[in-house]
Scaffold this motif. Structure first.
Motif, short mmCIF file in Angstrom:
data_model
loop_
_atom_site.label_atom_id
_atom_site.label_comp_id
_atom_site.label_asym_id
_atom_site.label_seq_id
_atom_site.Cartn_x
_atom_site.Cartn_y
_atom_site.Cartn_z
N MET A 96 1.04 -1.13 -0.09
CA MET A 96 -0.02 0.05 0.03
C MET A 96 0.84 1.22 -0.09
O MET A 96 1.92 1.38 0.93
CB MET A 96 -1.03 0.07 1.14
CG MET A 96 -2.19 1.15 0.90
SD MET A 96 -3.17 0.81 2.48
CE MET A 96 -2.38 1.31 3.74
N GLY A 97 0.53 2.22 -0.70
CA GLY A 97 1.20 3.57 -1.02
C GLY A 97 2.66 3.50 -1.75
O GLY A 97 3.19 4.15 -2.09
N TYR A 98 2.73 2.09 -2.61
CA TYR A 98 3.70 2.05 -3.52
C TYR A 98 3.46 1.46 -4.91
O TYR A 98 2.45 0.70 -5.10
CB TYR A 98 4.63 1.23 -2.89
CG TYR A 98 5.59 1.68 -1.69
CD1 TYR A 98 6.95 2.13 -2.19
CD2 TYR A 98 5.02 1.48 -0.72
CE1 TYR A 98 7.39 2.64 -0.87
CE2 TYR A 98 5.66 2.02 0.44
CZ TYR A 98 6.82 2.59 0.52
OH TYR A 98 7.83 2.89 1.48
N THR A 107 13.88 -18.84 -15.97
CA THR A 107 13.89 -20.06 -15.56
C THR A 107 13.55 -19.72 -13.93
O THR A 107 13.21 -18.80 -13.38
CB THR A 107 15.43 -20.47 -15.64
OG1 THR A 107 16.13 -19.52 -15.05
CG2 THR A 107 15.69 -20.69 -17.09
N GLN A 108 13.42 -20.93 -13.47
CA GLN A 108 13.37 -20.82 -12.01
C GLN A 108 14.19 -20.11 -11.18
O GLN A 108 15.39 -20.19 -11.34
CB GLN A 108 13.44 -22.44 -11.38
CG GLN A 108 12.85 -22.54 -9.93
CD GLN A 108 12.72 -24.08 -9.48
OE1 GLN A 108 13.20 -25.02 -10.08
NE2 GLN A 108 12.84 -24.43 -8.28
N GLY A 109 13.59 -19.55 -10.03
CA GLY A 109 14.28 -18.60 -9.23
C GLY A 109 14.59 -17.34 -9.55
O GLY A 109 13.88 -16.63 -10.38
N GLY A 110 15.47 -16.54 -8.59
CA GLY A 110 15.92 -15.15 -9.12
C GLY A 110 14.68 -13.96 -9.17
O GLY A 110 13.52 -14.34 -8.50
N GLY A 111 14.88 -13.05 -10.10
CA GLY A 111 13.95 -12.13 -9.94
C GLY A 111 14.09 -10.64 -9.05
O GLY A 111 14.89 -10.96 -8.07
N ILE A 112 13.69 -9.62 -9.58
CA ILE A 112 13.86 -8.43 -9.05
C ILE A 112 12.50 -7.62 -9.08
O ILE A 112 11.70 -7.92 -9.97
CB ILE A 112 14.96 -7.60 -9.73
CG1 ILE A 112 16.27 -8.32 -9.75
CG2 ILE A 112 15.05 -6.34 -9.15
CD1 ILE A 112 17.33 -7.63 -10.38
N SER A 113 12.26 -6.89 -7.71
CA SER A 113 11.12 -6.20 -7.54
C SER A 113 11.58 -4.92 -7.08
O SER A 113 12.35 -4.89 -6.25
CB SER A 113 10.01 -6.74 -7.00
OG SER A 113 9.47 -8.00 -7.43
N ILE A 114 10.94 -4.03 -7.51
CA ILE A 114 11.13 -2.69 -7.19
C ILE A 114 9.95 -1.88 -6.78
O ILE A 114 8.95 -1.69 -7.66
CB ILE A 114 12.11 -1.53 -7.90
CG1 ILE A 114 13.43 -2.12 -8.26
CG2 ILE A 114 12.35 -0.33 -7.47
CD1 ILE A 114 14.21 -1.39 -9.25
N PHE A 115 9.68 -1.36 -5.62
CA PHE A 115 8.47 -0.72 -5.16
C PHE A 115 8.81 0.86 -4.79
O PHE A 115 9.88 0.84 -4.25
CB PHE A 115 8.12 -1.53 -3.85
CG PHE A 115 7.26 -2.70 -4.02
CD1 PHE A 115 5.99 -2.76 -4.38
CD2 PHE A 115 8.27 -3.74 -3.95
CE1 PHE A 115 5.49 -4.05 -4.45
CE2 PHE A 115 7.62 -4.91 -4.26
CZ PHE A 115 6.32 -5.16 -4.66
N ILE A 116 8.16 1.72 -5.45
CA ILE A 116 8.56 3.01 -5.53
C ILE A 116 7.34 3.85 -4.83
O ILE A 116 6.19 3.81 -5.52
CB ILE A 116 9.02 3.77 -6.73
CG1 ILE A 116 9.58 5.00 -6.39
CG2 ILE A 116 7.97 3.36 -7.90
CD1 ILE A 116 10.50 5.63 -7.89
N ARG A 117 7.53 4.78 -3.96
CA ARG A 117 6.34 5.42 -3.27
C ARG A 117 5.47 6.07 -4.45
O ARG A 117 5.86 6.65 -5.35
CB ARG A 117 7.11 6.67 -2.53
CG ARG A 117 6.83 6.38 -1.04
CD ARG A 117 7.01 7.57 -0.11
NE ARG A 117 7.08 8.83 -0.46
CZ ARG A 117 8.14 9.68 -0.79
NH1 ARG A 117 9.17 9.25 -0.05
NH2 ARG A 117 7.91 10.92 -1.24
N ASN A 118 4.10 6.01 -4.13
CA ASN A 118 3.07 6.37 -5.22
C ASN A 118 3.26 8.01 -5.65
O ASN A 118 3.02 8.57 -6.78
CB ASN A 118 1.68 6.22 -4.64
CG ASN A 118 1.34 5.04 -4.52
OD1 ASN A 118 1.77 4.19 -5.48
ND2 ASN A 118 0.24 4.71 -4.10
N ASP A 119 3.89 8.77 -4.72
CA ASP A 119 4.10 10.24 -5.23
C ASP A 119 5.45 10.51 -5.75
O ASP A 119 5.56 11.72 -6.06
CB ASP A 119 3.93 11.23 -3.80
CG ASP A 119 5.04 10.91 -2.49
OD1 ASP A 119 5.57 9.67 -2.75
OD2 ASP A 119 5.26 11.74 -2.07
#
Length: 189
Positions: A96-98, A107-119
């Motif tokens: 919430m808020g991002y 393939t299996q595993g890994g991955g990247i996520s970036i959450f950035i403030r809504n404003d």
């Protein structure tokens, strides 16, 4: 960072961004409630080798709750080893808020996520920057619009995950090529 350690850094000037190691600290999530951030006026980034994003949402929400109690926020949350799969795109984890952007490994595993403030205004970087970090390594970059931190130029922020397989020398060359490519667009030189 080791699994389950959080790297948290706060910056208030470009010099702080360039010298981020002098302001960085690794925190075990269980100890986060005892940690204090210098000021609510800093730009803060948290990076975490999460080893399964969907399974750690409670820990993330506790971290954000502890900050909120102190009237502090993290501007950008970056996670590697999210272990998200293509089928997770239907129901991606949300904070919430991002807003969020994700790189899902084929393939299996890994991955990247970036959450950035809504404003915070941003856009996902063009593919030519992303592809400078070659497989088996992973990267995800965002370009932050003028947000008051830097008046002249945009800020490039990204998460790079170096998998334990592959050549270290190739990885270093990738980082050097990335630095050359982005220097003119994001530096004051």
């Amino acid at each position: 960072a080791k699994n389950n350690e959080i790297l948290l850094f706060t910056v208030s000037t470009m010099e702080d961004i360039l010298n981020v190691n002098s302001r960085s600290v690794y925190i075990d999530p269980e100890d986060f409630g005892n940690f204090h951030i210098r000021s609510k006026y800093n730009f803060s980034v948290c990076t975490w080798n999460i080893n399964g994003l969907k399974y750690k949402m409670d820990e993330i929400n506790i971290l954000l709750y502890e900050l909120e109690k102190r009237k502090l926020t993290i501007d950008i949350l970056m996670f590697c080893e999210t272990l998200l799969k293509k089928e997770d795109e239907i129901d991606m984890p949300k904070i919430m808020g991002y807003n969020s952007e994700h790189y899902i490994r084929k393939t299996q595993g890994g991955g990247i996520s970036i959450f950035i403030r809504n404003d915070i205004k941003y856009k996902r970087c063009e593919e030519n920057i992303q592809t400078l970090i070659q497989e088996p390594n992973e990267s995800l970059f965002l370009e932050i619009e003028n947000d008051g931190i830097r008046k002249k130029k945009k800020i490039l922020i990204g998460e790079i995950y170096r998998r334990p397989v592959g050549s270290v020398n190739t990885f270093i060359n990738n980082i050097e090529n990335l630095a050359k490519t982005i220097r003119g667009k994001y530096s004051d030189d």
